[in-house]
Design a protein around this motif. Structure first.
Motif, mmCIF file in Angstrom:
data_model
loop_
_atom_site.group_PDB
_atom_site.id
_atom_site.type_symbol
_atom_site.label_atom_id
_atom_site.label_comp_id
_atom_site.label_asym_id
_atom_site.label_seq_id
_atom_site.Cartn_x
_atom_site.Cartn_y
_atom_site.Cartn_z
ATOM 1 N N ILE A 125 13.147 39.850 67.700
ATOM 2 C CA ILE A 125 13.260 40.502 66.392
ATOM 3 C C ILE A 125 14.727 40.790 66.114
ATOM 4 N N LEU A 126 15.271 40.057 65.152
ATOM 5 C CA LEU A 126 16.707 40.123 64.890
ATOM 6 C C LEU A 126 17.033 40.909 63.625
ATOM 7 N N TRP A 127 16.059 41.025 62.722
ATOM 8 C CA TRP A 127 16.294 41.847 61.538
ATOM 9 C C TRP A 127 14.981 42.490 61.099
ATOM 10 N N ASP A 128 15.113 43.578 60.278
ATOM 11 C CA ASP A 128 13.979 44.453 59.970
ATOM 12 C C ASP A 128 12.775 43.775 59.324
ATOM 13 N N ASP A 129 13.022 43.040 58.252
ATOM 14 C CA ASP A 129 11.871 42.488 57.527
ATOM 15 C C ASP A 129 11.563 41.054 57.971
ATOM 16 N N GLN A 130 11.998 40.708 59.163
ATOM 17 C CA GLN A 130 11.756 39.359 59.697
ATOM 18 C C GLN A 130 10.259 39.074 59.821
ATOM 19 N N VAL A 131 9.828 37.940 59.268
ATOM 20 C CA VAL A 131 8.453 37.503 59.494
ATOM 21 C C VAL A 131 8.426 36.843 60.871
ATOM 22 N N LEU A 132 7.510 37.268 61.703
ATOM 23 C CA LEU A 132 7.541 36.787 63.092
ATOM 24 C C LEU A 132 6.930 35.403 63.250
ATOM 25 N N ASP A 133 7.502 34.658 64.176
ATOM 26 C CA ASP A 133 6.968 33.343 64.525
ATOM 27 C C ASP A 133 5.808 33.506 65.515
ATOM 28 N N TRP A 134 4.846 32.596 65.354
ATOM 29 C CA TRP A 134 3.631 32.611 66.188
ATOM 30 C C TRP A 134 3.917 31.887 67.503
ATOM 31 N N ILE A 135 4.670 32.553 68.350
ATOM 32 C CA ILE A 135 5.112 31.884 69.578
ATOM 33 C C ILE A 135 5.381 32.924 70.667
ATOM 34 N N ASP A 136 5.006 32.575 71.898
ATOM 35 C CA ASP A 136 5.444 33.332 73.072
ATOM 36 C C ASP A 136 6.316 32.387 73.878
ATOM 37 N N ARG A 137 7.266 32.965 74.612
ATOM 38 C CA ARG A 137 8.211 32.075 75.282
ATOM 39 C C ARG A 137 8.783 32.693 76.548
ATOM 40 N N LEU A 138 9.246 31.804 77.377
ATOM 41 C CA LEU A 138 9.973 32.212 78.579
ATOM 42 C C LEU A 138 11.299 31.474 78.515
ATOM 43 N N TYR A 139 12.381 32.243 78.460
ATOM 44 C CA TYR A 139 13.707 31.665 78.216
ATOM 45 C C TYR A 139 14.572 31.896 79.455
ATOM 46 N N ASP A 204 20.057 26.062 78.928
ATOM 47 C CA ASP A 204 19.030 27.090 78.780
ATOM 48 C C ASP A 204 17.702 26.378 78.553
ATOM 49 N N THR A 205 16.694 26.733 79.322
ATOM 50 C CA THR A 205 15.387 26.105 79.117
ATOM 51 C C THR A 205 14.412 27.129 78.566
ATOM 52 N N ARG A 206 13.705 26.714 77.514
ATOM 53 C CA ARG A 206 12.764 27.606 76.856
ATOM 54 C C ARG A 206 11.364 27.013 76.947
ATOM 55 N N PHE A 207 10.473 27.745 77.594
ATOM 56 C CA PHE A 207 9.071 27.331 77.697
ATOM 57 C C PHE A 207 8.334 27.988 76.536
ATOM 58 N N ASN A 208 7.737 27.180 75.683
ATOM 59 C CA ASN A 208 7.117 27.688 74.459
ATOM 60 C C ASN A 208 5.607 27.570 74.507
ATOM 61 N N MET A 209 4.933 28.627 74.087
ATOM 62 C CA MET A 209 3.460 28.600 73.996
ATOM 63 C C MET A 209 3.065 29.043 72.591
ATOM 64 N N TYR A 210 2.344 28.166 71.908
ATOM 65 C CA TYR A 210 1.850 28.486 70.565
ATOM 66 C C TYR A 210 0.322 28.585 70.650
#
Ligand SMILES: O=C(O)CCC(=O)C(=O)O
Ligand SMILES: [Fe+2]
Length: 348
Positions: A125-139, A204-210
Motif C-alpha cells: 500500500i503506497l498511497w491512501d486511496d490506492q485500489v488494491l491488486d488481487w495478488i499475494d506475493r513473496l518478494y 529480485d525474484t517475486r513469487f506471485n499468487m492470484y
C-alpha cells in the motif's frame, strides 16, 4: 518487528466476508464501463532460441533479427533453449504452489516488515486511496549473495531455499547471454549493456499468487505498469492466462507456452537502448475459476551505476531521448505512486 496490518487475498477469501471495497475499480471517464476481463486478442511474439542468439551462423543472424523486431515493437519475447530443464521449472512452480498453500502462520514467518519491499504479503500500500491488486506475493532479493536476507527465504516447503539459489545461478547465465544478444542485435560490442549494468547488479525474484476472484470484471491482478528493471525474466502460469501487454493503446494477451521464459524489456533497458527497445505496459487480469501462479525475476542495475543511452545509439538522426539516471527504482516508486509512467521522469 512491525508487520503491515492488511490481510492477504488468501486471508480475505478465507474470512468469507465478501469482497472489500478496496479491491474494486470504479468506472472511470465518461461512464462507458469496459469490464476488466473483456476478451482480448493474443499477441504475436516469436519464440527465440537463446542457444542460437550468440552463434555466428546464418541461423544466429536470423534469430537476432527476430529479437530486434520483437523488442522494438512489443518489448517482449518468449525464450526457448534457455538451458533450464522442464523438470527444474516444474519444481519451481510446485514449490511456489506449496508455499502459498501453507497455513497463514507458516507463511507469516517470512512476512514483509513495514518499510521493506521484501517478504510475504499482499499488494504494497503506497498511497491512501490506492485500489488494491488481487495478488499475494513473496518478494526476495537473491543476488548478490551478500545482500540476501535469509529471514525472507522460506524454510518450508523443504528445498525452497536450495532451489531458489540454484535458479538464481541458472538465471545469471541467461541474463548475461540475453544482454549480449541484445547488444549484438543492435550491432553493438557484446558487452555494451553489461558494462553499464555492472557487477553490482541485483536480482529480485517475486513469487506471485492470484487466487480465483469473485469479480474479475472489476478487480485486477496487477495494475497496468511497466517494469523498472533492465529486463524481467518471467515464468507465467503454465495453464492459466491473465498476463496482457499493451500496444498502440490496445490490450493483447500473452500466449501460454510451457517451458519458455518470457522476457520483457524494463525501463532501464529502454533508456540504455535510447528508446529502440520498448519497456511495455502490462497488467494481469483475474478469473473466477482458477488460481494463477507466476515467478518474476527483475534484473536491476547496481545503485552506483549511471544508466544512460549507449553512445553508439545516439546520432543526429536519433537524438538522445533520456537523461542519465541513477537508483532508478527509487524514482520509479515516486512516479508510480502519482499514477504516472516513471520513465517520463527520465525523458529529456
Ligand atoms: O504475473 C505475471 O504474469 C506478471 C507479473 C508482473 O508483471 C510483475 O510482477 O511485474
Ligand atoms: Fe511487471
Amino acid at each position: 518487528m512491525e508487520k503491515p496490518k492488511f490481510k492477504t487475498v488468501q486471508e480475505v477469501l478465507a474470512a468469507g466476508e465478501g469482497l472489500p471495497e478496496r479491491y474494486l475499480h470504479a468506472p472511470t471517464g465518461d461512464g462507458e464501463v469496459q469490464p476488466l476481463n473483456t476478451a482480448v486478442p493474443e499477441m504475436d511474439i516469436p519464440a527465440i532460441d537463446l542457444s542460437l542468439l550468440l552463434s555466428a551462423s546464418a541461423d544466429g543472424r536470423e534469430e537476432l533479427s527476430k529479437l530486434h523486431s520483437a523488442l522494438s515493437t512489443w518489448g517482449v519475447v518468449q525464450v526457448m533453449n534457455h538451458g533450464i530443464t522442464e523438470a527444474f521449472l516444474d519444481k519451481i512452480y510446485k514449490l511456489t504452489k506449496e508455499f502459498f498453500e501453507l497455513p497463514t502462520e507458516e507463511k507469516q514467518k517470512c512476512a514483509r516488515e513495514i518499510g521493506s519491499i521484501q517478504g510475504y504479503g499482499n499488494d504494497m500500500i503506497l498511497w491512501d486511496d490506492q485500489v488494491l491488486d488481487w495478488i499475494d506475493r513473496l518478494y526476495i532479493t537473491t543476488y548478490p549473495e551478500d545482500q540476501r536476507q535469509l529471514k525472507f527465504w522460506p524454510q518450508v516447503p523443504l528445498g525452497f531455499r536450495e532451489t531458489l539459489h540454484e535458479y538464481t545461478m541458472m538465471q545469471r547465465i541467461v541474463i548475461e547471454q540475453f544482454f549480449k544478444a541484445m547488444a549484438r542485435s543492435l550491432e553493438l560490442e557484446e558487452n555494451s549493456f553489461l558494462d553499464m549494468y555492472g557487477e553490482s547488479a541485483t536480482m529480485d525474484t517475486r513469487f506471485n499468487m492470484y487466487p480465483p476472484c469473485p469479480r474479475p470484471d472489476k478487480v485486477i491482478g496487477v495494475k497496468p505498469h511497466a517494469d523498472g528493471s533492465a529486463f524481467t525474466l518471467l515464468l507465467p502460469d503454465k495453464d492459466v492466462e491473465g498476463l496482457q501487454f499493451q500496444k498502440d493503446g490496445k490490450w493483447y494477451k500473452a500466449p501460454v507456452v510451457p517451458d519458455t521464459i518470457l522476457i520483457n524489456v524494463g525501463d532501464q533497458m529502454e533508456i540504455m537502448s535510447n528508446g529502440i527497445y520498448k519497456s511495455p505496459v502490462h497488467r494481469v487480469v483475474t478469473n473466477r475459476e482458477k488460481e494463477r501462479i507466476s515467478v518474476a525475476t527483475f534484473c536491476i542495475p547496481g545503485a552506483d551505476k549511471e544508466i544512460q543511452p549507449v553512445d553508439e545509439l545516439v546520432s543526429e538522426a536519433r537524438p538522445r531521448l533520456y537523461k542519465t539516471v541513477k537508483k532508478y527504482v527509487e524514482l520509479y516508486f515516486k512516479y508510480y505512486q502519482q499514477g504516472r509512467r516513471p520513465i517520463e521522469a527520465a525523458l529529456i
